[in-house]
Design an enzyme around this catalytic site. Structure first.
Site, PDB file in Angstrom:
ATOM      1  N   LYS A 215      44.231  30.605  41.257  1.00 44.77           N
ATOM      2  CA  LYS A 215      43.363  29.417  41.243  1.00 44.77           C
ATOM      3  C   LYS A 215      44.091  28.217  40.635  1.00 44.77           C
ATOM      4  O   LYS A 215      44.079  27.128  41.195  1.00 44.77           O
ATOM      5  CB  LYS A 215      42.086  29.720  40.464  1.00 44.77           C
ATOM      6  CG  LYS A 215      41.263  30.874  41.008  1.00 44.77           C
ATOM      7  CD  LYS A 215      39.958  31.022  40.259  1.00 44.77           C
ATOM      8  CE  LYS A 215      40.150  31.378  38.799  1.00 44.77           C
ATOM      9  NZ  LYS A 215      40.830  32.675  38.611  1.00 44.77           N
TER      10      LYS A 215
ATOM     11  N   SER B   4      21.900  44.435  41.016  1.00 44.51           N
ATOM     12  CA  SER B   4      22.548  45.026  42.192  1.00 44.51           C
ATOM     13  C   SER B   4      22.713  46.534  42.081  1.00 44.51           C
ATOM     14  O   SER B   4      23.351  47.127  42.929  1.00 44.51           O
ATOM     15  CB  SER B   4      23.935  44.384  42.390  1.00 44.51           C
ATOM     16  OG  SER B   4      24.771  44.669  41.297  1.00 44.51           O
TER      17      SER B   4
ATOM     18  N   LYS C 204      32.998  43.326  46.123  1.00 37.65           N
ATOM     19  CA  LYS C 204      32.582  44.720  46.026  1.00 37.65           C
ATOM     20  C   LYS C 204      33.229  45.575  47.112  1.00 37.65           C
ATOM     21  O   LYS C 204      33.634  46.715  46.858  1.00 37.65           O
ATOM     22  CB  LYS C 204      31.059  44.808  46.115  1.00 37.65           C
ATOM     23  CG  LYS C 204      30.353  44.194  44.900  1.00 37.65           C
ATOM     24  CD  LYS C 204      28.851  44.211  45.058  1.00 37.65           C
ATOM     25  CE  LYS C 204      28.161  43.626  43.816  1.00 37.65           C
ATOM     26  NZ  LYS C 204      26.693  43.609  43.938  1.00 37.65           N
TER      27      LYS C 204
ATOM     28  N   PRO D  19      40.686  36.705  37.567  1.00 41.94           N
ATOM     29  CA  PRO D  19      42.014  36.241  37.122  1.00 41.94           C
ATOM     30  C   PRO D  19      43.122  36.770  38.019  1.00 41.94           C
ATOM     31  O   PRO D  19      43.028  37.860  38.581  1.00 41.94           O
ATOM     32  CB  PRO D  19      42.132  36.811  35.700  1.00 41.94           C
ATOM     33  CG  PRO D  19      40.735  37.118  35.277  1.00 41.94           C
ATOM     34  CD  PRO D  19      39.997  37.485  36.518  1.00 41.94           C
ATOM     35  N   GLY D  20      44.181  35.976  38.125  1.00 44.87           N
ATOM     36  CA  GLY D  20      45.369  36.420  38.838  1.00 44.87           C
ATOM     37  C   GLY D  20      45.359  36.216  40.328  1.00 44.87           C
ATOM     38  O   GLY D  20      46.245  36.716  41.021  1.00 44.87           O
ATOM     39  N   VAL D  21      44.381  35.477  40.859  1.00 48.23           N
ATOM     40  CA  VAL D  21      44.343  35.271  42.311  1.00 48.23           C
ATOM     41  C   VAL D  21      44.954  33.932  42.716  1.00 48.23           C
ATOM     42  O   VAL D  21      44.987  33.596  43.895  1.00 48.23           O
ATOM     43  CB  VAL D  21      42.899  35.370  42.848  1.00 48.23           C
ATOM     44  CG1 VAL D  21      42.356  36.761  42.635  1.00 48.23           C
ATOM     45  CG2 VAL D  21      42.001  34.342  42.184  1.00 48.23           C
TER      46      VAL D  21
END
Length: 787
Positions: A360, A676, A719, A356-358
């Site tokens: 989109k 991972s 990451k 969120p918040g990028v």
């Protein structure tokens, strides 16, 4: 006759009030003056406030009225002043007198209604039977019961004031008739006439219904309605002829036109009272309102489109390149005379995946503006009904087309940019699987014949540019994910956040706080401090919230006059938004053996994941905690098996595994799963059992096999961004993830040492430091020798 009394007069022109009635009246200036005068006199005398209510006549003053008590003064729901009046007895209006207030005061005499004789009672019984019978025919049972319980002939006669079939002139005649016997004669005569008229009307209706067959009656009524509308000069807004003319004028495909005409034939054969007629009209209106032949012309200027995208968003080069490529292909096809509108497979489906918040959702609006297309947003978060996508069958009550069709209708063109927001949050239950319904919508090879259940017509979606957004692609079904072109927006670096805040967020928040750049400024160092130590997010949503908070505080200072200009720097941030919430803690967490730093990807972006281990006396075995999924629990067992199988090489005695080993992932309230964390658990276990701490400046990610191989993982960019935010210097990633480094920003690779490894032993050699002199491992009595 009683003694005369003095009362203010309230004239009413829209209603005639008879004794016993309770009415609400709107208070204009004269009425307000009468009410105020009555209340003023009541306060002086201690009696209830009373006014004389009389009808307003055009040519002369009324000679009779009613003495009414002011029950309540207030306002209507619309805000107009009003009063509730309860009418008492009749009164004869005398000469004018003086009184308090601005109202007209008169002297009135209450009049006697006469004696109750047998004739009066007979008239009252006849009138009551007429009224009750009329009310029962209209199924007004409660009112009929109320009338039945009235025993006083005078009160019964005055209930005619509520009768809707009596004109105001007749009600005024009743008011001016004090004698109860005469009033009863009048209302009995008038009610008989009304009952006779009603019976004749009902008889005519009954005879017409019985004499005409259903089809003949419908035909006659339609002809009558058409003749009346023709005489009035009105069209037929809901008739078949009107729909036929609209269909002939509409630019729709031939198959759609045939379907429309078939429905018009059904409409003309159906009755207006039939529910099917309403459904057909709604369907016809929906289909005719769709922009079947409307398409906006794309702006194929690649350079101009790229400048629009650059002006609206910082970074996101991969997305911008994808849109630029799309435009370049369309422009080239247009130059060579090839088809660029419609056609199978000409559409594009892009999935913007990231935390969120990028940006989109806002990116979808910028794409539409760059292309010159209409933009429509379809929110899919929480949608669990397949009909929300495909529409309802028309046989259901309240049927509607699906959200895709409604989006096309809202856009007004067949080639808009449709943003499918939060496609990863679509659920499924007994009402179907909306994600499966999206397969046809988002497949460029199939959506040229998309069929909505409500329309039951082929709708060409091939030229629609679908842009889907998601936070976690792991929750998107594989079949649906396969139909979309994945573009990852993994988050912003610290420098990106500073640039975005400076160029986009600060001007927007200054405007929202009604500030100018001359009144409030903020330094780049302060923006960098907010991005580094006040937030730990992939996007910039929290940064914008903190900026808004700081500017609100600055506005308060300017409004209080304590300052004429506010310059925000690093030192002033504590006073404006508080102390920093995040400080590097990797060194503190890994200062003891048995703790390793891993990396993970969540729906909020990349994050640092610590693995803590310990041993205790007890039954041998492995305990794993931290609200883990099945995949991570298996990884923990694999990690312990690998460490046990290589214990000799690592210098760990067999007795070390005869105790209870506990592996814990902190932040137990957060669910964790994914392949991972294997290498991180191996490193933590080896650190615990050898007494060698893990280096505080490293982090690692990767899944381990029983043979010690490090398998590739996803989310490398996110990451690495999380590692950079946490202050890590070196990151170990699987060798097979080396190609993913091409997508990582150069500034991140400059700040981090990224080491691809193929085997977990490579990590152990570089991650574990030598044990301190005299330090003992936790596994054996004499310690474990350092490998």
């Amino acid at each position: 006759m009683t003694n005369p009394i003095q009362l203010p007069v309230l004239f009413l022109s829209d209603v005639v009030v008879l004794p016993g009635m309770v009415v609400r009246v709107e208070l204009d200036e004269p009425a307000r003056a009468a009410i105020d005068a009555a209340q003023l006199a009541a306060r002086e005398s201690g009696d209830p406030a009373q006014v004389l209510v009389a009808p307003r006549l055009e040519d002369h003053y009324a000679s009779y009225g009613v003495v009414a008590t002011v029950e309540k003064v207030g306002r209507f729901s619309g805000g107009a002043p009003a009063a509730v009046l309860k009418a008492g007895g009749r009164a004869r209006i005398g000469s004018g007198v003086t009184g308090p207030g601005a109202a007209l005061w008169v002297e009135v005499d209450e009049v006697d209604t006469g004696t109750v004789t047998d004739e009066v009672r007979a008239l009252a019984d006849e009138y009551k039977s007429l009224v009750v019978g009329l009310l029962q025919r209209r199924e007004a049972w409660q009112v009929a019961d109320t009338v039945t319980r009235i025993d006083d002939p005078a009160i019964l006669a005055d209930t005619a004031g509520y009768a809707p079939w009596l004109s105001d002139d007749r009600k005024r005649q009743l008011l001016e008739t004090p004698d109860v016997a005469e009033r009863l004669r009048l209302v009995v005569e008038w009610t008989r006439d009304h009952v006779a008229e009603s019976e004749v009307s009902d008889k005519i209706d009954s005879e017409v219904r019985e004499s005409l067959e259903k089809s003949q009656r419908e035909f006659l009524l339609r002809q009558q309605l058409a003749a009346i509308r023709k005489e009035l000069g009105e069209g037929d807004p809901e008739g078949g002829d009107d729909y036929r003319s609209r269909i002939e004028a509409a630019d729709v495909p031939d198959a759609v036109r045939e379907a429309l005409l078939r429905e018009v034939d059904k409409l003309e054969r159906s009755s207006d009272q039939s529910p099917e007629a309403g459904w057909i009209r709604t369907w016809l209106d929906t289909v005719l309102d769709l922009p079947w032949s409307v398409r906006t012309e794309d702006d194929n200027d690649v350079a101009a489109a790229r400048s629009v995208l650059d002006a609206d968003h910082h970074g996101l080069d991969e997305v911008k390149d994808r849109i630029t490529e799309y435009l370049a292909v369309r422009a080239r096809r247009a130059e060579r005379g090839l088809e660029v509108v419609g056609g199978r497979g000409s559409g594009a489906v892009v999935l913007l995946a990231g935390p969120p918040g990028v940006g989109k959702t806002s990116l979808g609006e910028s794409v539409a503006r760059a292309l010159g297309r209409k933009f429509v947003r379809v929110a899919l978060g929480g949608v669990r009904d397949e009909a929300e996508v495909r529409g309802h069958r028309r046989t259901y009550v309240g049927a509607l087309p699906g959200r895709i069709v409604r989006a096309i209708k809202e856009a007004g063109s067949m080639n808009p940019v449709v943003l499918l927001d939060e496609v990863d949050k679509v659920g499924s239950d007994y009402r179907g699987d909306p994600a499966a319904a999206l397969l046809e919508v988002l497949d460029p090879a199939q959506n040229h014949t998309f069929r909505d259940h409500y329309l039951e017509l082929d709708l060409d979606l091939s030229d629609v540019l679908f842009i889907a957004t998601a936070n976690d692609i792991g929750s998107i079904p594989a079949a649906l994910l396969d139909r979309m072109e994945l573009v990852s927006i993994d988050g912003y670096t610290e420098e990106d956040k500073v640039a975005i805040a400076r160029d986009f967020l600060v001007p927007r928040q200054l405007e929202r706080a009604a500030l100018t750049a001359d009144e409030v400024t903020i330094s780049d160092d302060a923006l960098r401090e907010i991005a580094a130590n006040y937030t730990r997010e992939a996007g910039v949503r929290q940064v914008e919230r903190l900026l808004a908070k700081a500017f609100r505080k600055a506005t308060a200072q300017l409004a209080a006059g304590s300052a004429t200009r506010v310059d925000i720097d690093v030192a002033s941030l504590v006073d404006l938004i508080g102390r920093p919430r995040f400080t590097p803690d990797v060194a503190e967490r890994t200062s003891v053996p048995g703790v390793a730093t891993g990396l993970a990807v969540t729906g909020m972006g990349g994050d640092v994941l610590y693995v803590e281990t310990s041993v205790a006396t007890g039954e041998p075995g492995l305990t794993v905690t931290g609200q883990l999924g099945d995949v991570m629990k298996e990884s923990a067992r694999i990690a312990l098996s690998w460490v046990r199988s290589h214990a000799d090489e690592l210098g760990i005695p067999a007795s070390a595994f005869e105790r209870s080993i506990h592996v814990h992932f902190p932040a137990g309230a957060v669910p964790k799963d994914g392949p991972s964390a294997g290498v991180t658990m191996v490193t933590a276990l080896v650190s615990l059992l050898t007494g060698r701490p893990v280096r505080s400046d490293i982090a690692m990610t990767g899944e381990v096999t029983l043979s010690g191989r490090v398998l590739p993982i996803g989310g490398v960019k996110q990451k690495l961004l999380a590692a950079q935010r946490a202050g890590v210097a070196e990151v170990f990633i699987p060798e097979r993830n080396r190609p993913d480094l091409d997508d990582v920003p150069a500034e991140i690779l400059e700040q981090l040492t990224v080491t691809p490894v193929g085997a977990v032993t490579e990590i152990l050699e570089r991650a574990l430091v030598q044990a301190a002199a005299g330090a003992e491992g936790v596994a054996g009595e004499g310690g474990v020798a350092a490998a």
